[in-house]
Design a protein around this motif. Structure first.
Motif, PDB file in Angstrom:
ATOM      1  N   THR A 143       0.820  -1.222   0.000  1.00 41.74           N
ATOM      2  CA  THR A 143       0.000   0.000   0.000  1.00 41.74           C
ATOM      3  C   THR A 143       0.850   1.267   0.000  1.00 41.74           C
ATOM      4  O   THR A 143       0.573   2.216  -0.745  1.00 41.74           O
ATOM      5  N   VAL A 144       1.896   1.296   0.812  1.00 39.66           N
ATOM      6  CA  VAL A 144       2.741   2.493   0.908  1.00 39.66           C
ATOM      7  C   VAL A 144       3.434   2.755  -0.425  1.00 39.66           C
ATOM      8  O   VAL A 144       3.469   3.895  -0.924  1.00 39.66           O
ATOM      9  N   HIS A 145       3.978   1.703  -1.020  1.00 42.03           N
ATOM     10  CA  HIS A 145       4.667   1.843  -2.310  1.00 42.03           C
ATOM     11  C   HIS A 145       3.686   2.287  -3.389  1.00 42.03           C
ATOM     12  O   HIS A 145       4.001   3.132  -4.229  1.00 42.03           O
ATOM     13  N   LEU A 146       2.474   1.717  -3.348  1.00 43.13           N
ATOM     14  CA  LEU A 146       1.451   2.063  -4.331  1.00 43.13           C
ATOM     15  C   LEU A 146       1.055   3.526  -4.220  1.00 43.13           C
ATOM     16  O   LEU A 146       0.959   4.240  -5.235  1.00 43.13           O
ATOM     17  N   GLU A 147       0.836   4.018  -3.012  1.00 42.99           N
ATOM     18  CA  GLU A 147       0.436   5.416  -2.816  1.00 42.99           C
ATOM     19  C   GLU A 147       1.531   6.368  -3.287  1.00 42.99           C
ATOM     20  O   GLU A 147       1.255   7.407  -3.896  1.00 42.99           O
ATOM     21  N   ALA A 148       2.799   5.999  -3.041  1.00 48.11           N
ATOM     22  CA  ALA A 148       3.909   6.856  -3.472  1.00 48.11           C
ATOM     23  C   ALA A 148       3.970   6.939  -4.989  1.00 48.11           C
ATOM     24  O   ALA A 148       4.217   8.012  -5.556  1.00 48.11           O
TER      25      ALA A 148
ATOM     26  N   ALA B  35      -1.287   1.986  -9.661  1.00 54.55           N
ATOM     27  CA  ALA B  35      -1.066   3.428  -9.533  1.00 54.55           C
ATOM     28  C   ALA B  35      -1.747   4.179 -10.669  1.00 54.55           C
ATOM     29  O   ALA B  35      -2.337   5.257 -10.461  1.00 54.55           O
ATOM     30  N   ALA B  36      -1.670   3.626 -11.877  1.00 55.01           N
ATOM     31  CA  ALA B  36      -2.321   4.263 -13.027  1.00 55.01           C
ATOM     32  C   ALA B  36      -3.835   4.316 -12.826  1.00 55.01           C
ATOM     33  O   ALA B  36      -4.483   5.331 -13.141  1.00 55.01           O
ATOM     34  N   LEU B  37      -4.402   3.249 -12.280  1.00 50.97           N
ATOM     35  CA  LEU B  37      -5.850   3.235 -12.018  1.00 50.97           C
ATOM     36  C   LEU B  37      -6.212   4.279 -10.959  1.00 50.97           C
ATOM     37  O   LEU B  37      -7.250   4.945 -11.074  1.00 50.97           O
ATOM     38  N   ARG B  38      -5.344   4.435  -9.948  1.00 50.68           N
ATOM     39  CA  ARG B  38      -5.594   5.455  -8.928  1.00 50.68           C
ATOM     40  C   ARG B  38      -5.599   6.849  -9.547  1.00 50.68           C
ATOM     41  O   ARG B  38      -6.309   7.748  -9.078  1.00 50.68           O
ATOM     42  N   ARG B  39      -4.813   7.030 -10.571  1.00 48.24           N
ATOM     43  CA  ARG B  39      -4.750   8.332 -11.251  1.00 48.24           C
ATOM     44  C   ARG B  39      -5.919   8.532 -12.213  1.00 48.24           C
ATOM     45  O   ARG B  39      -6.063   9.590 -12.811  1.00 48.24           O
TER      46      ARG B  39
ATOM     47  N   GLY C 264      13.105  -1.996  -8.450  1.00 48.62           N
ATOM     48  CA  GLY C 264      11.798  -1.687  -7.891  1.00 48.62           C
ATOM     49  C   GLY C 264      11.672  -2.129  -6.439  1.00 48.62           C
ATOM     50  O   GLY C 264      12.648  -2.182  -5.697  1.00 48.62           O
ATOM     51  N   LEU C 265      10.452  -2.464  -6.013  1.00 40.35           N
ATOM     52  CA  LEU C 265      10.206  -2.928  -4.656  1.00 40.35           C
ATOM     53  C   LEU C 265      10.695  -4.368  -4.528  1.00 40.35           C
ATOM     54  O   LEU C 265      10.180  -5.260  -5.196  1.00 40.35           O
TER      55      LEU C 265
END
Length: 330
Positions: free
Chosen positions: A34-39, A68-72, A101-102
């Motif tokens: 979640t943290v990586h995704l939000e960043a 992340a793209a979907l969040r945008r 990456g992660l």
């Protein structure tokens, strides 16, 4: 970089519909972070291209980028296709997620090693370890206990893509003969002629110098694996960079040579030359401390540190072979 990754980087980047992609089969057991995704979602820059297995449209690398793209609010994302088999796609997915990456969690890497050991039984422990980011010893343990792994064959494919026998006793004896008859041969030349790995050739050379048997006995290996004997084995097999009688003299001479090189304008006033001098100076500075360093490596790090040391030693051995050849060519 693996050949598969090089092939992917040569593929054109195209715009893909996110709705057409499959997110199953990721080596990440816990799913997205979640943290990586939000960043990533909050970052302003364009997301790097993802990698997709064309036959199945399964995402090989880039699940967090898609989320992340979907969040945008985006419906498309840039990506490249990979056309290999599903097993090859999984290996590539693990490699890409380990190398950038992660990072994959240790549990993810061990589970991936289990699957790769089953799908690629002909691969050596070192090759599986290079993909999954764990030590060859851990891969060997996984291979022994995982159900479904076929019985060991007479040979395996190493990290360099070459086929080598599991029992290399004959190769060790031939390597010892070659080193005795022609001490100027490089480790890679001996390894190639005797059909063994450069690391095995290095072990043969060390055994020649110490007077030990060129072919280690199974009993000796089993005993070394026991905690009580491990310390004794470590004391007997100290790090032999040079013959014990000349070690101090060699360290002193090397320091003098490196100091002389540091005054050479051809090295001192170029970026590559300065980088080389830093590497050489680092070895010279710590050479007197090798035994102390060896004795103080934390037990939980020994496999990883030893594997890194072998890989870096192979790089230096290759460097030593190529430098004279480059001089002759120029």
């Amino acid at each position: 970089m693996t050949p598969e990754e090089e092939d992917i980087n040569r593929q054109p980047v195209i715009e893909m519909e996110i709705s057409s992609l499959r997110l199953s089969g990721s080596p990440r057991l816990a799913g997205t972070d979640t943290v990586h995704l939000e960043a990533m979602a909050a970052a302003a820059q364009e997301l790097p291209p993802i990698v997709v297995h064309r036959p199945t449209m399964r995402v090989i690398d880039g699940t967090h980028r898609i989320q992340a793209a979907l969040r945008r609010g985006e419906t498309t994302i840039n990506g490249r296709y990979f056309d290999g088999s599903e097993d090859e796609a999984f290996v590539l997915s693990v490699w890409l997620n380990v190398s950038h990456g992660l990072p994959l969690a240790l549990a993810d890497r061990k589970r991936a090693a289990e699957r790769i050991a089953v799908s690629h039984p002909q691969w050596s422990d070192r090759r599986v370890a290079a993909v999954t980011g764990i030590s060859p010893g851990t891969v060997a343990d996984i291979r022994r206990r995982v159900n479904g792994v076929p019985a060991p064959e007479s040979s395996r494919i190493g990290q360099d893509g070459r086929v080598r026998p599991l029992d290399c006793s004959a190769g060790r004896l031939l390597a010892g003969q070659l080193m005795t008859e022609n001490p100027t041969l490089s480790l890679r030349q001996v390894a190639r002629a005797a059909a063994i790995s450069p690391e095995t050739a290095r072990d043969v050379r060390n055994r020649l110098h110490s007077g030990a048997d060129l072919v280690p006995s199974r009993r000796g290996r089993d005993t070394a694996a026991q905690p009580a004997a491990a310390g004794n084995d470590r004391d007997r097999n100290r790090l032999n960079l040079v013959r014990p009688v000349d070690r101090q003299e060699s360290v002193t001479e090397n320091a003098v040579v490196i100091k002389r090189l540091m005054g050479d304008p051809a090295l001192r006033y170029t970026d590559t030359g300065r980088n080389l001098l830093r590497l050489l100076s680092l070895h010279a500075h710590w050479a007197k401390e090798w035994e102390t360093i060896v004795d103080n490596v934390p037990p939980h790090c020994t496999d990883v540190v030893a594997d890194l040391a072998r890989q870096f030693a192979d790089l230096w051995a290759d460097f030593a072979t190529r430098v004279p050849r480059h001089r002759m060519a120029s």
